[in-house]
Design an enzyme around this catalytic site. Sequence first.
Site, PDB file in Angstrom:
ATOM      1  N   HIS A  59       0.835  -1.220   0.000  1.00 15.37           N
ATOM      2  CA  HIS A  59       0.000   0.000   0.000  1.00 15.37           C
ATOM      3  C   HIS A  59       0.863   1.262   0.000  1.00 15.37           C
ATOM      4  O   HIS A  59       0.532   2.253   0.646  1.00 15.37           O
ATOM      5  CB  HIS A  59      -0.952   0.018   1.204  1.00 15.37           C
ATOM      6  CG  HIS A  59      -1.943  -1.100   1.196  1.00 15.37           C
ATOM      7  ND1 HIS A  59      -3.132  -1.038   0.521  1.00 15.37           N
ATOM      8  CD2 HIS A  59      -1.913  -2.328   1.762  1.00 15.37           C
ATOM      9  CE1 HIS A  59      -3.796  -2.171   0.676  1.00 15.37           C
ATOM     10  NE2 HIS A  59      -3.080  -2.981   1.420  1.00 15.37           N
ATOM     11  N   ASN A 132     -10.226  -3.144   2.363  1.00 17.22           N
ATOM     12  CA  ASN A 132      -9.880  -3.143   0.944  1.00 17.22           C
ATOM     13  C   ASN A 132     -11.140  -2.901   0.112  1.00 17.22           C
ATOM     14  O   ASN A 132     -12.245  -2.869   0.651  1.00 17.22           O
ATOM     15  CB  ASN A 132      -9.273  -4.499   0.545  1.00 17.22           C
ATOM     16  CG  ASN A 132      -7.802  -4.620   0.917  1.00 17.22           C
ATOM     17  OD1 ASN A 132      -7.078  -3.619   0.971  1.00 17.22           O
ATOM     18  ND2 ASN A 132      -7.354  -5.834   1.163  1.00 17.22           N
TER      19      ASN A 132
END
Length: 490
Positions: A59, A132
């Site tokens: 990320h 997510n």
Amino acid sequence: MSEHQEKTHPILTTADGVPIGRQHALTAGPRGPLLMQDVQLLEQMQHFNRERIPERVVHAKGSGAYGTFTLTHDITAYTKASIFSTVGKKTDLFIRFSTVAGERGAADAERDVRGFAIKFFTDQGNWDMVGNNTPVFFVRDPYKFANFIHTQKRDPRTNTRCMDMQWDFWSQCPESLHQVTILFSDRGIPASYRHMNGYSSHAYSFINNQNKRVWCKFHFKTNQGIKTWMDDEAERIIGKDRESHQRDLVDAIDRGDFPSWTLKVQIMTQEQAGQFRWNPFDLTKVWPHAEFPLIEVGQMELNRNPQNYHAEVEQAAFKPSSLVPGIGFSPDKMLQARLMSYADTHLHRLGVNHHQIPVNKPRCPVMNYMRDGQAATAESYGSAPNYWPNTRDRTPRPDESFVDPTWDLGQVVVDRYDSTQDHDDFTQAGDLYRMFDDAHRERLATRIAGTLSQAREEVQLRQVCHFYRADADYGRRVAAKLDIDVSQFE
Ligand code: NDP
């Protein structure tokens, strides 16, 4: 400096606030050398050398925004969390969206899962919902996480992405099939962060005022509608703009077109959990809507852009361990591992006082006996005592009313259980495949074959068996595109 400039511009200073007269290197003669006593120049160079902090291992590339959550429906039957206490209540939040595999300079419009991490500044502390844009994940045993991420990053020798490495891992971990099917489906490349859903993916617990626990999952449904790119569109966009998601989010908020999501929850009682045909805490599984309907809770709106990317987005620190009274953990093994792992990352990237950085700082009082460490501001503590128990006046102390209900684990045996045994890795991936129309199935199989064809034949065969087990048509389609004879499986 002219009189006009003096009036309109502040005076340049050193980091310690000392006014600077002139910004030219201090030298012995016009041609140098430099003097050690040019401390202003030294300070600037030293600061520059330290501008970067370690990038997140996953990320790394992300975009952030501030916003507001408004409660629209009463769910106090399930939770005593203060954010859900009164319909109409508003709570400030900060969100960070991200891609997963790419580094900080990676293009936004890549086929990849997207991170969806929200920090709610509740009046009983920060609640971080670190999810997510997909409701499931590739693995269920945390031992596999670091290995899985290595397959998404660069080959140690070539320093490039490697399709053989990726499919080699997936083909030996069929629990990834559900998430792989989502990733290669039409939802694999969101058109922007505004046009995708967010999911907690994990189960958490809700605890109500009677201290009764139920299990829950969070779903943030985009009010902009789902919008995705096909591969050729994404390639065209990346060719022109690597920051397409970042630009889209900043521009939308700047023009007052505030993106919003509807928060819904699924609830599962302890009794239902005991009877569920799958492990309800298995991160590779969803809870079907027909059995666990979505319950509407509130609206999340993003309405303010950060002003300084590094300070506010790069230093934003989300951790699933940040839960508040009324929201608790679940036995999900991946969640349990993330409870340590995210906090640990922030200690590494930002230091022990990362909670004191303004973007992370709780908006409610912080009272404890943890002290000092690098970059401590001590704003919350001042001269207050730094030990407990103490008999001083007005010092913070625990409050029994916040003790969570106990967990009855029954008769359990501690062991290293094999997470690949006795699991159904195929039904839900097949359910998703069967939802797609023929054209979508064809696109899915074409995309999979496009990358799977770059893996060794042994890997291709192993993986085609998994598609076949999920749905015979799924297996046949991918096999046909790889020129593999499926009669051997039939
Ligand atoms: P439902 O028919 O009730 O729900 C199907 C869900 O799939 C909808 O939420 C829809 O989202 C979502 N969806 C549609 N296309 C895709 C895609 N390409 N990738 C990911 N999600 C998609 O069925 P069930 O609840 O019984 O679930 C069936 C399958 O749907 C699951 O195996 C899972 O793959 C998928 N799914 C299920 C979710 C759940 O929590 N139950 C959540 C998301 C996906 P939307 O409504 O926004 O169109």
